[in-house]
Design an enzyme around this catalytic site. Structure first.
Site, PDB file in Angstrom:
ATOM      1  N   TYR A 125       0.800  -1.222   0.000  1.00  0.00           N
ATOM      2  CA  TYR A 125       0.000   0.000   0.000  1.00  0.00           C
ATOM      3  C   TYR A 125       0.838   1.280   0.000  1.00  0.00           C
ATOM      4  O   TYR A 125       0.305   2.359  -0.206  1.00  0.00           O
ATOM      5  CB  TYR A 125      -0.959   0.010   1.203  1.00  0.00           C
ATOM      6  CG  TYR A 125      -2.224  -0.757   0.926  1.00  0.00           C
ATOM      7  CD1 TYR A 125      -2.200  -2.143   0.811  1.00  0.00           C
ATOM      8  CD2 TYR A 125      -3.441  -0.112   0.753  1.00  0.00           C
ATOM      9  CE1 TYR A 125      -3.350  -2.850   0.536  1.00  0.00           C
ATOM     10  CE2 TYR A 125      -4.604  -0.813   0.480  1.00  0.00           C
ATOM     11  CZ  TYR A 125      -4.547  -2.187   0.371  1.00  0.00           C
ATOM     12  OH  TYR A 125      -5.691  -2.879   0.096  1.00  0.00           O
ATOM     13  N   LYS A 176       2.690 -15.525   3.448  1.00  0.00           N
ATOM     14  CA  LYS A 176       2.992 -16.407   2.311  1.00  0.00           C
ATOM     15  C   LYS A 176       4.501 -16.577   2.346  1.00  0.00           C
ATOM     16  O   LYS A 176       5.217 -16.195   1.406  1.00  0.00           O
ATOM     17  CB  LYS A 176       2.480 -15.737   1.018  1.00  0.00           C
ATOM     18  CG  LYS A 176       2.606 -16.583  -0.225  1.00  0.00           C
ATOM     19  CD  LYS A 176       1.601 -17.718  -0.316  1.00  0.00           C
ATOM     20  CE  LYS A 176       1.894 -18.565  -1.541  1.00  0.00           C
ATOM     21  NZ  LYS A 176       1.098 -19.809  -1.584  1.00  0.00           N
ATOM     22  N   ASP A 209      -3.210 -18.637   1.229  1.00  0.00           N
ATOM     23  CA  ASP A 209      -4.118 -19.408   0.358  1.00  0.00           C
ATOM     24  C   ASP A 209      -4.871 -20.468   1.165  1.00  0.00           C
ATOM     25  O   ASP A 209      -6.078 -20.668   0.991  1.00  0.00           O
ATOM     26  CB  ASP A 209      -3.367 -20.013  -0.843  1.00  0.00           C
ATOM     27  CG  ASP A 209      -2.041 -20.665  -0.480  1.00  0.00           C
ATOM     28  OD1 ASP A 209      -1.595 -20.560   0.683  1.00  0.00           O
ATOM     29  OD2 ASP A 209      -1.438 -21.305  -1.370  1.00  0.00           O
ATOM     30  N   ASP A 233      -6.529  -7.041   3.488  1.00  0.00           N
ATOM     31  CA  ASP A 233      -7.584  -6.433   2.676  1.00  0.00           C
ATOM     32  C   ASP A 233      -8.432  -7.523   2.040  1.00  0.00           C
ATOM     33  O   ASP A 233      -9.664  -7.511   2.117  1.00  0.00           O
ATOM     34  CB  ASP A 233      -6.950  -5.545   1.597  1.00  0.00           C
ATOM     35  CG  ASP A 233      -8.003  -4.990   0.656  1.00  0.00           C
ATOM     36  OD1 ASP A 233      -9.011  -4.466   1.150  1.00  0.00           O
ATOM     37  OD2 ASP A 233      -7.816  -5.101  -0.577  1.00  0.00           O
ATOM     38  N   ASP A 237     -12.535  -9.100   3.171  1.00  0.00           N
ATOM     39  CA  ASP A 237     -13.735  -9.178   2.317  1.00  0.00           C
ATOM     40  C   ASP A 237     -14.311 -10.596   2.372  1.00  0.00           C
ATOM     41  O   ASP A 237     -15.528 -10.783   2.456  1.00  0.00           O
ATOM     42  CB  ASP A 237     -13.406  -8.814   0.863  1.00  0.00           C
ATOM     43  CG  ASP A 237     -13.576  -7.325   0.586  1.00  0.00           C
ATOM     44  OD1 ASP A 237     -13.637  -6.536   1.561  1.00  0.00           O
ATOM     45  OD2 ASP A 237     -13.650  -6.935  -0.601  1.00  0.00           O
TER      46      ASP A 237
HETATM   47  C1  IPM Z   1     -10.691  -1.377   2.481  1.00  0.00           C
HETATM   48  C2  IPM Z   1     -10.783  -0.853   1.086  1.00  0.00           C
HETATM   49  C3  IPM Z   1      -9.580   0.033   0.813  1.00  0.00           C
HETATM   50  C4  IPM Z   1      -8.342  -0.802   0.992  1.00  0.00           C
HETATM   51  C5  IPM Z   1      -9.591   0.700  -0.559  1.00  0.00           C
HETATM   52  C6  IPM Z   1     -10.866   1.471  -0.812  1.00  0.00           C
HETATM   53  C7  IPM Z   1      -8.390   1.576  -0.755  1.00  0.00           C
HETATM   54  O1  IPM Z   1     -10.866  -1.895   0.180  1.00  0.00           O
HETATM   55  O2  IPM Z   1     -10.736  -0.556   3.428  1.00  0.00           O
HETATM   56  O3  IPM Z   1     -10.589  -2.590   2.670  1.00  0.00           O
HETATM   57  O4  IPM Z   1      -7.885  -1.466   0.047  1.00  0.00           O
HETATM   58  O5  IPM Z   1      -7.799  -0.797   2.082  1.00  0.00           O
HETATM   59 MN    MN Z   2     -10.878  -3.845   1.108  1.00  0.00          MN
END
Ligand code: IPM
Ligand code: MN
Length: 330
Positions: A125, A176, A209, A233, A237
């Site tokens: 990042y 990893k 993974d 990140d 999700d």
């Molecule tokens: C999150 C989002 C951000 C990230 C994006 C919007 C930059 O996906 O907060 O998880 O990748 O950190």
């Molecule tokens: Mn994210």
């Protein structure tokens, strides 16, 4: 005591879900003073401001920042993300991204309850790298990942402290190491060294993974997970998807040293397709506000808010906010 909160509703559904979160915090009896900051894609289109250093300085004295969502269909992807979200994470040194997951994965009949601690200021990042001969067959692109001993260690220490405070007292490192060996050995060595100071905390290591498989098939194995910025990140999700959906996923961007405000935001985006329809589920924003209350040492109000969200509420954005506010008020 009054807590001073900077509110960045942002774009799309952001302002609406944030308004419900503030409603619920007040209903829980917590004394907050709020100040709105008009930032995000819409503001950028108005006058070009994303997050100037002057605005950042205005944010610094606040106790916390509550953010809805940023992102506008007329603004190129990445501009607001880097200029606003990542700028806050880096410049306010919000080095912990904490994302709790409570739910029952599809096909499972038992609830899981784990927390991902994602390093929030380093890794890929940082934007290290470059490109040349763009658009030609000879194009070159590099994208570095920065890992410092200080950055990795402070994140791992935070995760051990958190694990030590929880009932199961277990921490899993996800990386990893078999391929990303330079960063991997730094993370692994640091993890093992810090682990020696926490003999009461059980530890494990998973490749990222393999962790994806476990998130879907056996999330119960996890208590606290610590991982790097990009793995965190992606994994969070997936964590949201197996815990009732991204509409419930909350997150805290923390500066545990408290030298500046920490920032709290739902994981979901600005959802321009349903903006203004009073349709968005405000629960993720409300649960993010509960994380803010934990950090402000208003833990009992935070617990009441989480309890009020445990039984899912359906309905419009404002209806859901009203029902949860009503529940915490009692
Ligand atoms: C999150 C989002 C951000 C990230 C994006 C919007 C930059 O996906 O907060 O998880 O990748 O950190
Ligand atoms: Mn994210």
């Amino acid at each position: 005591m009054t807590h001073n909160i900077a509110v960045i509703g942002g774009d799309g559904i952001g302002p609406d879900v944030t308004a419900e979160a503030i409603k619920v915090v007040r209903a829980a009896g917590v004394d907050i003073a709020t100040k709105e900051f008009h930032l995000g894609g819409a503001r950028y289109l108005e006058d070009g401001e994303i997050l100037s250093d002057a605005t950042l300085d205005e944010l610094r004295p606040f106790d916390c920042i509550l953010l809805g969502a940023v992102g506008h269909p007329d603004v190129k992807p990445g501009v607001i993300e880097r200029g606003l979200l990542l700028k806050m994470r880096f410049d306010l040194d919000l080095y912990i991204n904490q994302r709790p997951f409570l739910g029952t994965a599809p096909g499972s009949d038992t609830e899981h309850n784990f927390v991902v601690i994602r390093e929030n200021t380093e890794g890929p990042y940082v934007g290290e790298g470059g490109a040349m001969r763009i658009g030609t067959p000879y194009e070159v692109a590099t994208q570095g990942s920065v890992n410092t001993r200080m950055g990795v260690e402070r994140c791992i220490r935070y995760a051990f402290d958190l694990a030590a405070s929880r009932e199961r007292q277990h921490l899993t490192l996800v990386h990893k190491t078999n391929v990303l060996s330079f960063a991997g050995t730094l993370w692994e060595r640091t993890f093992n060294e810090v682990a020696a100071e926490y003999p009461q905390v059980g530890t494990a290591y998973n490749h990222v993974d393999a962790a994806c498989i476990y998130f879907v098939q056996d999330p119960h194995r996890y208590d606290v997970i610590v991982t790097d910025n990009l793995f965190g990140d992606i994994l969070t999700d997936l964590g949201g998807a197996v815990s009732g959906g991204i509409g419930l996923a909350s997150s805290a961007n923390l500066n545990p040293t408290r030298t500046g405000p920490s920032m709290f935001e739902p994981v979901h985006g600005s959802a321009p397709d349903i903006t203004g329809q009073n349709k968005a589920n405000p629960t993720a924003a409300i649960l993010s506000a509960a994380l803010m209350l934990d950090f402000l040492e208003e833990g009992s109000a935070a617990d009441r808010i989480r309890a009020a969200c445990a039984d899912p509420v359906t309905g419009s954005t404002t209806d859901v906010g009203d029902v949860i506010a009503e529940r915490v008020g009692h």
